[in-house]
Design an enzyme around this catalytic site. Structure first.
Site, PDB file in Angstrom:
ATOM      1  N   ARG A  27     -11.557   8.294  -2.626  1.00 33.19           N
ATOM      2  CA  ARG A  27     -11.802   9.712  -2.303  1.00 33.19           C
ATOM      3  C   ARG A  27     -13.286   9.970  -2.021  1.00 33.19           C
ATOM      4  NH1 ARG A  27      -9.676  13.359  -6.912  1.00 33.19           N
ATOM      5  NH2 ARG A  27      -7.913  11.974  -6.531  1.00 33.19           N
TER       6      ARG A  27
ATOM      7  N   ASN B 115      -3.728   9.561  -7.033  1.00 32.10           N
ATOM      8  CA  ASN B 115      -2.516  10.395  -7.046  1.00 32.10           C
ATOM      9  C   ASN B 115      -1.226   9.573  -6.976  1.00 32.10           C
ATOM     10  OD1 ASN B 115      -3.587  13.213  -7.025  1.00 32.10           O
ATOM     11  ND2 ASN B 115      -4.589  12.498  -5.149  1.00 32.10           N
TER      12      ASN B 115
ATOM     13  N   GLY C 198      -7.372   3.721   3.082  1.00 33.43           N
ATOM     14  CA  GLY C 198      -7.592   2.676   2.074  1.00 33.43           C
ATOM     15  C   GLY C 198      -8.843   2.818   1.234  1.00 33.43           C
TER      16      GLY C 198
ATOM     17  N   ASP D 288      -1.482  -0.521   6.048  1.00 36.85           N
ATOM     18  CA  ASP D 288      -1.719   0.188   7.313  1.00 36.85           C
ATOM     19  C   ASP D 288      -3.221   0.363   7.564  1.00 36.85           C
ATOM     20  OD1 ASP D 288      -2.155   2.189   5.299  1.00 36.85           O
ATOM     21  OD2 ASP D 288      -1.997   3.703   6.884  1.00 36.85           O
TER      22      ASP D 288
ATOM     23  N   ASP E 230       0.884  -1.151   0.000  1.00 35.71           N
ATOM     24  CA  ASP E 230       0.000   0.000   0.000  1.00 35.71           C
ATOM     25  C   ASP E 230       0.936   1.220   0.000  1.00 35.71           C
ATOM     26  OD1 ASP E 230      -2.326   1.655   0.484  1.00 35.71           O
ATOM     27  OD2 ASP E 230      -1.593   1.824   2.543  1.00 35.71           O
TER      28      ASP E 230
ATOM     29  N   SER F 298      -5.284   5.179  -4.274  1.00 35.49           N
ATOM     30  CA  SER F 298      -5.133   6.590  -4.636  1.00 35.49           C
ATOM     31  C   SER F 298      -4.930   6.838  -6.125  1.00 35.49           C
ATOM     32  CB  SER F 298      -3.949   7.184  -3.877  1.00 35.49           C
ATOM     33  OG  SER F 298      -3.682   8.483  -4.357  1.00 35.49           O
TER      34      SER F 298
ATOM     35  N   ASP G  80      -0.038   5.088   0.777  1.00 38.50           N
ATOM     36  CA  ASP G  80      -0.280   6.086   1.832  1.00 38.50           C
ATOM     37  C   ASP G  80      -0.240   5.449   3.217  1.00 38.50           C
ATOM     38  OD1 ASP G  80      -0.807   8.176  -0.044  1.00 38.50           O
ATOM     39  OD2 ASP G  80      -2.817   7.390  -0.343  1.00 38.50           O
TER      40      ASP G  80
HETATM   41  C1  BG6 Z   1      -5.719   5.837  -0.056  1.00 38.22           C
HETATM   42  C2  BG6 Z   1      -5.830   6.565   1.248  1.00 38.22           C
HETATM   43  O1  BG6 Z   1      -4.414   5.422  -0.260  1.00 38.22           O
HETATM   44  O2  BG6 Z   1      -6.126   6.667  -1.137  1.00 38.22           O
HETATM   45  C3  BG6 Z   1      -7.254   7.097   1.410  1.00 38.22           C
HETATM   46  O3  BG6 Z   1      -5.524   5.696   2.315  1.00 38.22           O
HETATM   47  C4  BG6 Z   1      -7.613   7.971   0.214  1.00 38.22           C
HETATM   48  O4  BG6 Z   1      -7.344   7.818   2.610  1.00 38.22           O
HETATM   49  C5  BG6 Z   1      -7.463   7.157  -1.056  1.00 38.22           C
HETATM   50  O5  BG6 Z   1      -8.944   8.448   0.336  1.00 38.22           O
HETATM   51  C6  BG6 Z   1      -7.790   7.955  -2.324  1.00 38.22           C
HETATM   52  O6  BG6 Z   1      -6.805   8.905  -2.548  1.00 38.22           O
HETATM   53  P1  BG6 Z   1      -6.795   9.971  -3.707  1.00 38.22           P
HETATM   54  O7  BG6 Z   1      -5.365  10.418  -3.773  1.00 38.22           O
HETATM   55  O8  BG6 Z   1      -7.243   9.288  -4.968  1.00 38.22           O
HETATM   56  O9  BG6 Z   1      -7.721  11.051  -3.310  1.00 38.22           O
HETATM   57 MG    MG Z   2      -2.676   3.194   3.564  1.00 36.68          MG
END
Ligand code: BG6
Ligand code: MG
Length: 209
Positions: free
Chosen positions: A48, A117, A45, A169, A8, A115, A10
């Site tokens: 968004r 991102n 996890g 996590d 993972d 994510s 984040d």
């Molecule tokens: C996960 C985070 O990795 O990504 C979450 O743990 C988050 O908290 C999710 O909401 C989505 O992220 P992003 O960057 O697409 O907004």
């Molecule tokens: Mg995480």
């Protein structure tokens, strides 16, 4: 015994989970919605939009789909500004050394993150070309606890789930790993998860399992 490790991102590889928290905090303050660590841990996890829906459970007001989209976009803007300040120094020495050591043992290493991102973050911390496979929020339709993101990662590596260890996590991340048939290692907030195969007190403990 494992041929690959799926990480993972984040809260495992880097501490962007703090930036998620700050960005959501800014939105909840603007909307006068209570927000604390307990709620924040439920966001680990999940996608968004699902995160936003969890946050809005505490709101007295109902919002339209359009308003929600604007909130999510606003949060992401704040979050992206925080990400822009990240550099390879945001990768701890322990994580960098451990990743290198695992790679030199011949293990395949991949990312399995909800994510969207992910590519930006990996680039910022200097790991843009490091992983053998990257499965993230851009190639899935169901976020954790659905195992999709990990199944896609193992498919990219051409390995079976039973040949991979997932490092997480998030409680929902450990659940996703077991649902998908993966072994798992829990770190941070997920350490209390009963279904995790291993508990890691430090990232470097990966070298001993
Ligand atoms: C996960 C985070 O990795 O990504 C979450 O743990 C988050 O908290 C999710 O909401 C989505 O992220 P992003 O960057 O697409 O907004
Ligand atoms: Mg995480």
């Amino acid at each position: 015994k494992y041929k690959a490790i799926i990480f993972d991102l984040d809260g495992v590889i880097c501490h962007t989970d703090q930036y998620h928290y700050q960005a959501w905090k800014a939105l909840t303050e603007r909307l006068h919605i209570p927000f604390d660590e307990t709620i924040n841990n439920r966001l680990r996890g999940v996608s968004r939009m699902q995160s936003l829906n969890i946050i809005l459970e505490k709101s007295k007001k109902q919002y339209t789909a359009l308003e929600k989209e604007a909130f999510a976009e606003g949060k992401n803007k704040i979050y992206r500004n925080l990400l822009a300040g990240m550099t390879p120094d945001d990768l701890s020495d322990e994580v960098r050394k451990t990743l290198k050591a695992l790679k030199s043992k011949g293990l395949k290493l991949a990312i399995g993150s909800s994510s969207k991102n992910t590519p930006i973050i990996l680039h910022q911390i200097g790991l843009g070309d490091f992983f053998d496979a990257v499965s993230d929020g851009n190639n899935i339709t169901n976020s954790k606890p659905d195992p999709e993101v990990f199944l896609k990662a193992s498919a990219m590596l051409k390995l079976a789930p039973q040949e991979c260890l997932v490092v997480e996590d998030a409680v929902v991340g450990i659940e996703a790993a077991s649902r998908g048939g993966f072994f798992s290692a829990a770190i941070g907030d997920a350490q209390t998860c009963k279904s995790a195969t291993y508990v890691l007190h430090h990232f470097g403990d990966l070298l001993n399992i």
